[in-house]
Design a protein around this motif. Structure first.
Motif, PDB file in Angstrom:
ATOM      1  N   TRP A 216      23.472  39.338  37.728  1.00 26.60           N
ATOM      2  CA  TRP A 216      24.692  39.110  38.504  1.00 26.60           C
ATOM      3  C   TRP A 216      24.588  37.891  39.419  1.00 26.60           C
ATOM      4  N   ALA A 217      23.395  37.597  39.908  1.00 27.71           N
ATOM      5  CA  ALA A 217      23.217  36.437  40.783  1.00 27.71           C
ATOM      6  C   ALA A 217      23.520  35.130  40.057  1.00 27.71           C
ATOM      7  N   HIS A 218      23.494  35.184  38.731  1.00 21.05           N
ATOM      8  CA  HIS A 218      23.740  33.983  37.927  1.00 21.05           C
ATOM      9  C   HIS A 218      25.088  34.042  37.213  1.00 21.05           C
ATOM     10  N   LEU A 219      25.974  34.900  37.731  1.00 19.82           N
ATOM     11  CA  LEU A 219      27.345  34.988  37.203  1.00 19.82           C
ATOM     12  C   LEU A 219      28.308  34.747  38.367  1.00 19.82           C
ATOM     13  N   PRO A 220      28.367  33.502  38.838  1.00 16.45           N
ATOM     14  CA  PRO A 220      29.162  33.198  40.038  1.00 16.45           C
ATOM     15  C   PRO A 220      30.655  33.141  39.767  1.00 16.45           C
ATOM     16  N   ASP A 221      31.419  33.272  40.827  1.00 12.52           N
ATOM     17  CA  ASP A 221      32.854  33.034  40.767  1.00 12.52           C
ATOM     18  C   ASP A 221      33.039  31.523  40.637  1.00 12.52           C
ATOM     19  N   LEU A 222      33.604  31.065  39.539  1.00  8.89           N
ATOM     20  CA  LEU A 222      33.749  29.636  39.286  1.00  8.89           C
ATOM     21  C   LEU A 222      34.969  29.022  39.961  1.00  8.89           C
ATOM     22  N   GLY A 223      35.702  29.852  40.708  1.00  9.83           N
ATOM     23  CA  GLY A 223      36.812  29.326  41.490  1.00  9.83           C
ATOM     24  C   GLY A 223      38.144  29.416  40.782  1.00  9.83           C
ATOM     25  N   ARG A 224      39.197  29.425  41.584  1.00 16.78           N
ATOM     26  CA  ARG A 224      40.546  29.600  41.040  1.00 16.78           C
ATOM     27  C   ARG A 224      40.939  28.457  40.106  1.00 16.78           C
ATOM     28  N   GLN A 225      40.477  27.232  40.414  1.00 15.61           N
ATOM     29  CA  GLN A 225      40.857  26.092  39.579  1.00 15.61           C
ATOM     30  C   GLN A 225      40.407  26.306  38.138  1.00 15.61           C
TER      31      GLN A 225
END
Length: 243
Positions: A216-225
């Motif tokens: 999970w630490a390597h599955l970040p939220d990549l942002g709304r854009q």
């Protein structure tokens, strides 16, 4: 006089309906998407006498109504009927001010997976990071396979949703809520893909296993854009090409 803000929102909701249909999340004339305008009004897909189905939704099919189902403006419902399941939308919006958009859809894979006793779990990671996080938080189930056309049934469904963005309505479909129309539909796409993949694994004789906690630490939220902006541009282009 037309309100540009309202008209722009009609266009977005109509577009979302076509995207949902192109993704197989609805079929025929069933399913509807809404957007909350203010504390008393919402825009929602309504049905006309010449309705050709959700895949062919026009901005003019998105009508402004009050939460009680009455016209939001004089003549707003002339030639149109409000969905029987309007309470799905109003109950979902009323439980949280963040629920500005509601998509009530019928993705076959989600219905089939639930009826097969499969719980949507984070079985993959980078394949669909938003979908993985959706499953990690849990996708609750409303266990009644009914047409949700009364305030009481809608209240039960909203309670079953328990603050989560998506709830499965057993033998029926899903309700997805978000602060944008685009996100509400993208969540439904992720839920459908989780269900499709789960069914495929089980059909192949495999076992559903959640990803390792350390991943999970390597599955970040990549942002709304990226998660919404780029994803939505693709969905719109895909739906337009399919026509």
């Amino acid at each position: 006089m037309n309100d540009p803000t309202i008209d722009d929102a009609r266009t977005v909701v109509a577009q979302a309906c076509r995207v949902a249909a192109s993704r197989g999340l609805v079929d025929g004339i069933l399913g509807h998407i809404s957007f909350r305008v203010d504390d008393e009004h919402l825009l929602i897909r309504c049905r006309s006498a010449d309705d050709a189905g959700v895949a062919f939704t026009r901005p003019s099919d998105i009508r402004l109504i009050r939460f009680d189902g009455s016209p939001g403006r004089p003549g707003e419902l002339d030639g149109y009927s409000v969905p029987n399941e309007l309470p799905v939308h109003t109950a979902t919006m009323l439980v949280s001010p963040d629920n500005l958009a509601v998509a009530h859809l019928h993705p076959p894979a989600v219905v089939a997976a639930d009826l097969a006793g499969i719980t949507l779990r984070p079985i993959y990671g980078a394949y669909d990071i938003p979908g993985a996080h959706l499953a990690r938080g849990g996708v609750p189930v409303y266990p009644r396979a009914v047409l949700i056309r009364t305030p009481q049934l809608a209240k039960e469904m909203a309670e079953a949703m328990s603050g989560r963005p998506v709830v499965i309505c057993r033998g029926h479909g899903i309700t997805s809520a978000a602060n944008t129309v685009q996100q509400a539909v993208l969540q439904a796409v992720s839920a459908s893909e989780l269900a499709r993949m789960s069914l495929q694994i089980v059909s192949a004789g495999g076992t559903l296993r959640e990803i390792d906690d350390g991943d999970w630490a390597h599955l970040p939220d990549l942002g709304r854009q990226f998660n919404t902006g780029a994803a939505w541009r693709y969905e719109v282009a895909r739906s337009e090409k399919s026509h």
